[in-house]
Scaffold this active site. Structure first.
Site, PDB file in Angstrom:
ATOM      1  N   LYS A 112     -22.615  -4.315 -13.890  1.00  0.00           N
ATOM      2  CA  LYS A 112     -22.808  -4.955 -12.576  1.00  0.00           C
ATOM      3  C   LYS A 112     -21.628  -5.862 -12.217  1.00  0.00           C
ATOM      4  CE  LYS A 112     -27.675  -4.306 -12.148  1.00  0.00           C
ATOM      5  NZ  LYS A 112     -27.928  -3.666 -13.471  1.00  0.00           N
TER       6      LYS A 112
HETATM    7  C1  LIG Z   1     -28.435  -2.370 -13.586  1.00  0.00           C
HETATM    8  C2  LIG Z   1     -28.195  -1.604 -14.839  1.00  0.00           C
HETATM    9  C3  LIG Z   1     -28.432  -0.208 -14.916  1.00  0.00           C
HETATM   10  C4  LIG Z   1     -28.990   0.597 -13.750  1.00  0.00           C
HETATM   11  O1  LIG Z   1     -28.094   0.707 -12.694  1.00  0.00           O
HETATM   12  P1  LIG Z   1     -28.604   1.172 -11.254  1.00  0.00           P
HETATM   13  O2  LIG Z   1     -27.449   1.035 -10.351  1.00  0.00           O
HETATM   14  O3  LIG Z   1     -29.733   0.250 -10.910  1.00  0.00           O
HETATM   15  O4  LIG Z   1     -29.073   2.574 -11.398  1.00  0.00           O
HETATM   16  C5  LIG Z   1     -28.145   0.449 -16.106  1.00  0.00           C
HETATM   17  N1  LIG Z   1     -27.695  -0.235 -17.188  1.00  0.00           N
HETATM   18  C6  LIG Z   1     -27.477  -1.552 -17.154  1.00  0.00           C
HETATM   19  C7  LIG Z   1     -26.985  -2.231 -18.386  1.00  0.00           C
HETATM   20  C8  LIG Z   1     -27.697  -2.297 -15.993  1.00  0.00           C
HETATM   21  O5  LIG Z   1     -27.480  -3.623 -15.985  1.00  0.00           O
END
Ligand SMILES: *Cc1c(COP(=O)(O)O)cnc(C)c1O
Length: 471
Positions: A112
């Protein structure tokens, strides 16, 4: 570039307005009116270039005239200067046709950061020019709070307040939030559950007087700019493996569908992607959707991959918009029906192409641990539970013969040290935090504790946000 709502009833916006608005006024999500179309030559020119340069080229057509070139370059340099790997998103080869892309070298060790670090910079530039200031308020069950705080820290036009349930997030998760040193970030431990925290944030958004007074905003996952920032690593990954002259697959562990939708967007621009392989945990609404065309809501169940414990994948609406031939009114009706009845069926037209592009697999916790153990045994690599699900989905696609012989990049979304208990359970090895976080458990914490009382939390926000200054 103009942005339109997936529900067709909100005004068209430019990039700057879409960035600041987030959710469209008709309840839809903003998408580009058309996809920029790139030739093979345009992609080829970026092969081997630094991440920042590719980011500038890829985001430029989406941003249009909302930012000057020099402003965008500066924002990108600042955002990715916080990453601990020079390549920003390096590739590691797993076997003859499978690679792992490490998206976890940002400040909070999860993918993120790739989008949020840029978002924080873009917000600040746009707000400063408008002479505005915003107050971001959010709730976290542990994982996304730190990424939002790191993105907003020391931004002149932003104050951020993150609520977490007191005593119910792990030590590492809490400390990743409470040890950040910046005057404009505020951690509040609420004497209550995550749902209590989330309900209070919703109540604040639904209180127009309060919302307007602090100019309240959210940096949530439906913001178009987050998807835009994520398109970049699909491009760098594919180029590194020979695109545009060779096609690639991507395997993506998915929750809100934001990450994998960025892959869809890259493909829509002309990047040769054969397949997008989606991995889910036991909360498998996406897997069921791609295998049947139907969706049925059920309860969220906790898993070893908590960032994917989601039942309604908000970003899926952007894909559905194309499946509905971009007829926003029809999609809006279907989404309203879905909320009411808890089920949804994709229109038959266009479904064959969607089913061919997306392959989806589900792993329960036992299978996730087995996947972590297996990759460690074969390669010596430690992977976190989310990344393991993407990796296992890539292998499943290959074994089942549904995946092509095309090289596949599995996206690693979190550093193994972010989920040490699961990694230790699977492999017997407890991964260490990277050097820059090694002293996390001895750093000074800064947080306030408040009761589960909306009035008290609102008073706290009003007392600590920098109102008026910049207006
Ligand atoms: C948020 C997140 C995801 C999922 O990503 P999306 O964009 O919501 O599909 C997968 N792995 C981790 C470690 C995350 O923080």
């Amino acid at each position: 570039m103009r942005y339109i709502s997936t529900r067709g009833q909100a005004p068209k916006l430019n990039f700057e307005a879409a960035l600041l608005t987030g959710l469209a006024r008709d309840g839809g999500l903003y998408v580009p009116e058309t996809w920029p179309q790139w030739s093979a030559g345009q992609f080829r020119k970026l092969a081997g270039k630094p991440y920042e340069q590719v980011a500038a080229a890829v985001t430029k057509p989406f941003i249009g005239s909302s930012l000057k070139t020099a402003q965008l370059d500066k924002a990108i340099a600042a955002a990715y200067g916080t990453f601990r790997h020079q390549a920003v998103a390096p590739l590691v080869q797993v076997d003859e046709s499978l690679w792992l892309m490490e998206l976890f070298h940002g400040p909070t060790l999860a993918f993120k950061d790739v989008a949020l670090q840029l978002l924080g910079q873009l917000y600040d530039i746009v707000l400063k020019e408008r002479g505005e200031r915003i107050t971001v308020v959010g709730a976290t069950s542990g994982d996304t709070g730190s990424a939002a705080l790191e993105a907003c820290k020391n931004r002149q036009s932003i104050d951020i307040f993150i609520l977490h349930p007191k005593g119910r997030v792990s030590d590492v998760q809490r400390r990743q939030m409470t040890t950040i040193e910046a005057d404009n970030i505020h951690n509040i431990a609420i004497d209550g559950s995550f749902d209590d925290c989330q309900d209070m944030v919703k109540a604040m958004f639904n209180d127009p007087k309060f919302r307007d007074r602090v100019n309240m905003s959210a940096v949530n996952s439906i913001n178009w700019a987050r998807v835009m920032a994520q398109i970049v690593y699909y491009v760098t990954g594919a180029l590194a493996l020979g695109a545009p002259d060779r096609a690639v697959n991507f395997a993506v562990p998915s929750g809100n569908f934001g990450n994998v939708f960025a892959g869809y967007a890259a493909r829509a621009m002309g990047l040769p992607i054969d397949q997008l392989i989606v991995g889910s945990n036991r909360n498998d609404i996406l897997t069921r959707f791609f295998n049947s065309g139907a969706m049925k809501m059920s309860k969220v169940a906790p898993s070893l991959s908590p960032s994917m414990d989601i039942q309604v994948s908000s970003n899926l609406e952007r894909l559905l918009f194309d499946l509905f031939d971009r007829q926003g009114k029809k999609l809006g009706q279907a989404m309203t029906d879905f909320r009411e009845t808890g089920s949804f069926a994709a229109p038959k037209r266009g479904w064959a192409a969607t089913a061919k592009l997306f392959k989806a697999y589900k792993l329960d916790d036992r299978e996730t641990l087995a996947a972590m153990r297996d990759v460690h045994k074969r390669t010596g690599m430690l992977v976190d539970p989310h990344s393991a699900i993407g990796l296992a989905a890539a292998l499943e696609a290959r074994i089942s013969g549904k995946g092509s012989a095309t090289p596949t990049i599995a996206l690693a979304t979190a550093h193994p040290a972010k989920f040490p208990d699961a990694v230790e359970k699977a492999t017997g090895i407890r991964p260490a935090l990277p050097a820059h976080l090694a002293d996390l458990l001895s750093r000074k914490e800064r947080l306030s504790e408040l009761p589960n009382d909306l009035g008290k939390v609102q008073d706290y926000v009003l007392a600590h946000t920098r109102l008026g200054h910049n207006r």
